[in-house]
Structures are given as structure tokens and as C-alpha cells.
Design an enzyme around this catalytic site. Structure first.
Site, mmCIF file in Angstrom:
data_model
loop_
_atom_site.group_PDB
_atom_site.id
_atom_site.type_symbol
_atom_site.label_atom_id
_atom_site.label_comp_id
_atom_site.label_asym_id
_atom_site.label_seq_id
_atom_site.Cartn_x
_atom_site.Cartn_y
_atom_site.Cartn_z
ATOM 1 N N ALA A 84 0.746 -1.286 -0.012
ATOM 2 C CA ALA A 84 0.030 0.051 0.098
ATOM 3 C C ALA A 84 0.806 1.143 0.004
ATOM 4 C CB ALA A 84 -1.028 0.090 1.213
ATOM 5 N N LYS A 85 0.153 2.388 0.234
ATOM 6 C CA LYS A 85 1.035 3.652 -0.176
ATOM 7 C C LYS A 85 1.836 3.737 0.909
ATOM 8 C CE LYS A 85 -2.396 7.018 -2.322
ATOM 9 N NZ LYS A 85 -3.785 6.975 -1.941
ATOM 10 N N ARG A 86 1.832 3.261 2.063
ATOM 11 C CA ARG A 86 2.853 3.358 3.255
ATOM 12 C C ARG A 86 4.091 2.946 2.836
ATOM 13 N NH1 ARG A 86 -1.100 0.463 5.216
ATOM 14 N NH2 ARG A 86 -1.090 -1.535 5.258
#
Ligand code: GLU
Length: 327
Positions: free
Chosen positions: A258-260
Site C-alpha cells: 500500500a501507499k505506506r
């Protein structure tokens, strides 16, 4: 549960790439598409590209075109899709609504579904595939005693829920092996939302069947959904495809990419001048198809392809790799 086995008829093998244009495609999606492509192309099967765009509030206007560009950039191709119409058109789910409506009608007549006016978040979310941590609570069966005709008496908007028998079920996954699940841990699931939109579970089964898909390759977080889809295949009296559920790419924290975990959107990698061959090489190495990550095109991997070579462990993505690629 049986599964379609067309291994003696290679020309009848049909696979699909099914991006959801709810956002950008990232490295994790790319890995699944690569494996889906290799599995079909190595046995001279046909591939379809289908855009799963029924989740209207979440669909982004730019995302379908970008997904197509991403797939082409990676070096993947398909025999039919929005850009190459063939016998199974249309390829956007929003253009296939009449089929979903008639299948819902069929499920209503056979009392496989009942109207449910519970206002729960899982009704709202049903249009998208429930990926890791999106399964939501098990439906307690509040409206299950209704018959489909009770819909006429309901004043508030209602969804249609599939009546899932509470029994142990099993199927053999082409990659993940034998799978078992007690269906009561899933609960009755939504096939049609109160907004008049089909749920992912119904749309994906309807399309895979109508498009003659014989194998489905996707992330292993969708194994619970496979049990729901197999129940739909049974209700319609259709033979299911063979399912291959592959491990996900996770961050160093063990969670789904994911983005993180840094910007692994394919469009970003492309813009930054990273070569598709570098990305495909890393994906192929992570899958067990190469000794070391070295630049390759998908077509270069066809000769080596074998499901038995694919690694079963989750793939860990370390953002440091990205820095390496940029150099
Ligand atoms: N469009 C779905 C997704 O990207 C595909 C799921 C499936 O392969 O059934 O999550």
C-alpha cells in the site's frame, strides 16, 4: 467440487486480466498479472482484458486507461479487450449490466437470494473485491427468513443477499492446493446492492462464465471470495474455472502493499524512467522464475514457465529496491 480441466485442449484455455480502475495499479497487481499472463501464454491459451468498473463511487475516470497503459508497458498483451473487441465484448462491467440483472432474476426465482434492508457497511462495500482485511463482519442472518417475494412489501431500500448453506466446503486450488472452509464463517453475502449495482461476487462470476474463462489467477486474499463464487456457480449449475491463488506482495511490516510502503505505482515507475524489464525481472525473481533479479521481458520467461516453480511464500517488498532501480 469439480474444476474445469482443459489441459488436453490447450486452445480452449482462457484467462483474464481484470483490473479495477479504483486507483493506480502497483507492483503487487503487476506480479499477479504477470503470472496470469504466463500461465495462459505458456500453453497457447487466450487472454481477455476486462475492466471491473462497477464500484462507481470509487472508480477514477483516468484509472482504466492508465491500467491498460501499465499492462502494455509491462509487455503483456491480450486477445480481446476494450481496445481489441472480439466475441466476448463488452469489456467494461458497467456495459454488462443487463446480464447481471437477468442473473439476479434467476437467483430470485430459485430463492437463492432474499431482500435485506439492514444498513450495514458491508452492503456499501460489496461492489469491490474484499481484499485483505476488508472481509467485514459475518452477517448474522437478520433477514434470512424472508422469501424473495417479500421484497414487494419493503418500504426501505434493500440489497439482495445470497443464502449460503452453513456447511464445510472444499475445493482444490491450482496453486494453493486443497482449501477448506466452514461456510458459516462467511455468512450470507450481498449479490446486489440497494443502489441497483451488482456486487463484485456476482459480476465476476457472471463475466467469467459468459466470457468462457477457464482459469482465474489472483491474490490469495481472495480465497474466501472463491468459496462464495463457487456457491454461485453451483446455484447457476455452471462448471467453475480453475482458481490459482498466488501470494501477495507485502511490505516489510507483513501487510499488503500500500501507499505506506512507498510509491510503487506502475505509472510512477514508468514516469521515473525505470525500465519495465527491470520491474518484470524483479517480479519474476520474486516468483522463483529467475536465479537473480535481472532485466527480462515477460515473453523471455515463457520457456521456463511452470507453476511448480512458483514460490509459495509471500513476497517482501523493501523500498530500498526502488532506490536501486532509480540509479
Ligand atoms: N478486479 C478485481 C480486483 O482487482 C479482480 C478480482 C478477481 O480477480 O476476481 O481486485
Amino acid at each position: 467440487m469439480g474444476s474445469a480441466n482443459n489441459s488436453t485442449q490447450p486452445s480452449r484455455l482462457v484467462g483474464r486480466l481484470a483490473p479495477s480502475p479504483t486507483g493506480a495499479q502497483h507492483l503487487g497487481n503487476a506480479r499477479t498479472y504477470l503470472l496470469a499472463w504466463l500461465s495462459i501464454r505458456a500453453r497457447s491459451g487466450r487472454l481477455l482484458l476486462r475492466i471491473e468498473d462497477i464500484d462507481s463511487p470509487r472508480v477514477k475516470p483516468w484509472a482504466a486507461e492508465q491500467a491498460i497503459d501499465d499492462l502494455r508497458w509491462l509487455g503483456l498483451d491480450w486477445d480481446e479487450g476494450p481496445d481489441r473487441p472480439g466475441n466476448h465484448a463488452p469489456y467494461f462491467q458497467t456495459e454488462r449490466m443487463s446480464n447481471y440483472v437477468s442473473l439476479l432474476e434467476q437467483l430470485r426465482r430459485s430463492e437463492h437470494v432474499y431482500p435485506c434492508n439492514c444498513t450495514r457497511s458491508d452492503i456499501a462495500q460489496a461492489a469491490s473485491a474484499p481484499h485483505a482485511h476488508q472481509e467485514g463482519p459475518v452477517y448474522p442472518g437478520t433477514c434470512a427468513a424472508r422469501s424473495s417475494r417479500d421484497a414487494e412489501t419493503l418500504a426501505s431500500p434493500y440489497a439482495w443477499r445470497f443464502r449460503l448453506s452453513a456447511e464445510p466446503a472444499s475445493y482444490r486450488d491450482g496453486f494453493a492446493g486443497p482449501q477448506e472452509l466452514d461456510l458459516k464463517t462467511l455468512g450470507d453475502f450481498v449479490v446486489y446492492k440497494s443502489s441497483g449495482t451488482p456486487a463484485y461476487q456476482l459480476a465476476v462470476v457472471a463475466d467469467d462464465y459468459a466470457m468462457g474463462v477457464t482459469e482465474v489467477v489472483r491474490g490469495d486474499d481472495l480465497i474466501p471470495s472463491t468459496f462464495r463464487q463457487l456457491a454461485l456457480y453451483r446455484a447457476f449449475g455452471w462448471d467453475p474455472p480453475t482458481f490459482y491463488h498466488v501470494p501477495l506482495v507485502v511490505g516489510t511490516d507483513g501487510r499488503r502493499l500500500a501507499k505506506r510502503h512507498g510509491d510503487t505505482r506502475l505509472a510512477t515507475l514508468r514516469r521515473e524512467g525505470i525500465r519495465a524489464e527491470t520491474v518484470v525481472g524483479w517480479l519474476a525473481w520474486s516468483a522463483g522464475l529467475l536465479e537473480r533479479p535481472q532485466p527480462v521481458r515477460p515473453a523471455d520467461l515463457l520457456a521456463e514457465w511452470d507453476w511448480s516453480r512458483i514460490r509459495r511464500e509471500r513476497v517482501i517488498w523493501n523500498p530500498a529496491i526502488l532506490e536501486d532501480w532509480k540509479r
